[in-house]
Design a protein around this motif. Structure first.
Motif, PDB file in Angstrom:
ATOM      1  N   UNK A  81       7.766   1.357  -6.362  1.00  0.00           N
ATOM      2  CA  UNK A  81       7.773   2.426  -7.340  1.00  0.00           C
ATOM      3  C   UNK A  81       9.112   2.434  -8.056  1.00  0.00           C
ATOM      4  N   UNK A  82       9.091   2.613  -9.351  1.00  0.00           N
ATOM      5  CA  UNK A  82      10.326   2.815 -10.109  1.00  0.00           C
ATOM      6  C   UNK A  82      10.002   3.790 -11.222  1.00  0.00           C
ATOM      7  N   UNK A  83      10.995   4.548 -11.660  1.00  0.00           N
ATOM      8  CA  UNK A  83      10.725   5.514 -12.718  1.00  0.00           C
ATOM      9  C   UNK A  83      11.649   5.280 -13.887  1.00  0.00           C
ATOM     10  N   UNK A  84      11.139   5.519 -15.059  1.00  0.00           N
ATOM     11  CA  UNK A  84      11.911   5.457 -16.281  1.00  0.00           C
ATOM     12  C   UNK A  84      11.453   6.613 -17.147  1.00  0.00           C
ATOM     13  N   UNK A  85      12.238   7.656 -17.230  1.00  0.00           N
ATOM     14  CA  UNK A  85      11.796   8.843 -17.957  1.00  0.00           C
ATOM     15  C   UNK A  85      10.657   9.486 -17.195  1.00  0.00           C
ATOM     16  N   UNK A  86       9.545   9.681 -17.861  1.00  0.00           N
ATOM     17  CA  UNK A  86       8.389  10.321 -17.249  1.00  0.00           C
ATOM     18  C   UNK A  86       7.346   9.306 -16.805  1.00  0.00           C
ATOM     19  N   UNK A  87       7.684   8.038 -16.841  1.00  0.00           N
ATOM     20  CA  UNK A  87       6.727   7.011 -16.459  1.00  0.00           C
ATOM     21  C   UNK A  87       7.005   6.511 -15.058  1.00  0.00           C
ATOM     22  N   UNK A  88       5.955   6.065 -14.409  1.00  0.00           N
ATOM     23  CA  UNK A  88       6.063   5.442 -13.094  1.00  0.00           C
ATOM     24  C   UNK A  88       5.484   4.050 -13.230  1.00  0.00           C
ATOM     25  N   UNK A  89       6.247   3.062 -12.859  1.00  0.00           N
ATOM     26  CA  UNK A  89       5.764   1.683 -12.918  1.00  0.00           C
ATOM     27  C   UNK A  89       5.519   1.216 -11.495  1.00  0.00           C
ATOM     28  N   UNK A  90       4.340   0.694 -11.255  1.00  0.00           N
ATOM     29  CA  UNK A  90       4.005   0.190  -9.935  1.00  0.00           C
ATOM     30  C   UNK A  90       3.921  -1.321 -10.058  1.00  0.00           C
ATOM     31  N   UNK A  91       4.879  -1.996  -9.489  1.00  0.00           N
ATOM     32  CA  UNK A  91       4.871  -3.446  -9.524  1.00  0.00           C
ATOM     33  C   UNK A  91       3.821  -3.943  -8.553  1.00  0.00           C
ATOM     34  N   UNK A  92       2.979  -4.852  -9.012  1.00  0.00           N
ATOM     35  CA  UNK A  92       1.944  -5.402  -8.152  1.00  0.00           C
ATOM     36  C   UNK A  92       0.655  -4.610  -8.147  1.00  0.00           C
ATOM     37  N   UNK A  93       0.513  -3.634  -9.056  1.00  0.00           N
ATOM     38  CA  UNK A  93      -0.698  -2.816  -9.047  1.00  0.00           C
ATOM     39  C   UNK A  93      -1.935  -3.639  -9.387  1.00  0.00           C
ATOM     40  N   UNK A  94      -1.825  -4.541 -10.356  1.00  0.00           N
ATOM     41  CA  UNK A  94      -2.991  -5.373 -10.694  1.00  0.00           C
ATOM     42  C   UNK A  94      -3.441  -6.192  -9.493  1.00  0.00           C
ATOM     43  N   UNK A  95      -2.469  -6.759  -8.797  1.00  0.00           N
ATOM     44  CA  UNK A  95      -2.787  -7.552  -7.610  1.00  0.00           C
ATOM     45  C   UNK A  95      -3.449  -6.666  -6.555  1.00  0.00           C
ATOM     46  N   UNK A  96      -2.929  -5.476  -6.383  1.00  0.00           N
ATOM     47  CA  UNK A  96      -3.509  -4.548  -5.410  1.00  0.00           C
ATOM     48  C   UNK A  96      -4.920  -4.145  -5.816  1.00  0.00           C
ATOM     49  N   UNK A  97      -5.134  -3.865  -7.099  1.00  0.00           N
ATOM     50  CA  UNK A  97      -6.470  -3.491  -7.562  1.00  0.00           C
ATOM     51  C   UNK A  97      -7.468  -4.629  -7.364  1.00  0.00           C
ATOM     52  N   UNK A  98      -7.041  -5.853  -7.661  1.00  0.00           N
ATOM     53  CA  UNK A  98      -7.931  -7.003  -7.447  1.00  0.00           C
ATOM     54  C   UNK A  98      -8.273  -7.145  -5.960  1.00  0.00           C
ATOM     55  N   UNK A  99      -7.274  -6.935  -5.123  1.00  0.00           N
ATOM     56  CA  UNK A  99      -7.520  -7.019  -3.677  1.00  0.00           C
ATOM     57  C   UNK A  99      -8.465  -5.911  -3.218  1.00  0.00           C
ATOM     58  N   UNK A 100      -8.285  -4.687  -3.760  1.00  0.00           N
ATOM     59  CA  UNK A 100      -9.185  -3.582  -3.421  1.00  0.00           C
ATOM     60  C   UNK A 100     -10.619  -3.934  -3.818  1.00  0.00           C
ATOM     61  N   UNK A 101     -10.776  -4.431  -5.054  1.00  0.00           N
ATOM     62  CA  UNK A 101     -12.111  -4.750  -5.552  1.00  0.00           C
ATOM     63  C   UNK A 101     -12.729  -5.903  -4.776  1.00  0.00           C
TER      64      UNK A 101
END
Length: 135
Positions: free
Chosen positions: A8-28
């Motif tokens: 998790x990292x934040x920049x202003x009001x955004x949250x960036x999740x590194x590896x989310x696409x990989x995690x979503x593919x693994x979930x699916x």
């Protein structure tokens, strides 16, 4: 994949999740539906909505009533306003030419709930990983 792979990292009001696409593919691939992630992101948005609602400018209460959390698969979104409340952006950001001061109730809610939303995101992703036997 372990929970530590999702950072998790934040920049202003955004949250960036590194590896989310990989995690979503693994979930699916493991049989999880996108609905699980949508539910998680919706619940995170509801945390911000609950904090922002009492702080929204009130005259009739329509602006506070228009706050809602979206159901994105990869992001938590909070919306305000609509056709019946077209002034939501003006109230939040202000309009100097019309002498309307900004009342950033949504940005304030995001800031004040940051720790809570990060914790909910981390717990939710961890639960999804456990549910799919990915940890």
């Amino acid at each position: 994949m372990a929970v530590k792979d999702v950072t998790f990292s934040s920049g202003g009001a955004q949250v960036k999740i590194e590896g989310l696409r990989k995690a979503l593919r693994a979930f699916e691939a493991a049989g999880a539906s996108a609905e699980d992630m949508k539910d998680l992101m919706h619940s995170i948005g509801l945390i911000v909505v609950a904090t922002a609602t009492p702080n929204a400018p009130t005259l009739s209460g329509a602006l506070a009533g228009s706050l809602r959390a979206g159901r994105g698969k990869t992001k938590a979104v909070v919306r305000a306003g609509g056709a019946r409340v077209p002034y939501a952006g003006v109230q939040h950001y202000g309009w100097p030419a019309r002498n309307i001061a900004a009342k950033p109730f949504l940005a304030d809610a995001v800031q004040s709930t940051r720790a809570k939303t990060f914790a909910a995101l981390e717990d939710g992703v961890g639960d999804l990983l456990k549910k799919q036997n990915l940890t």
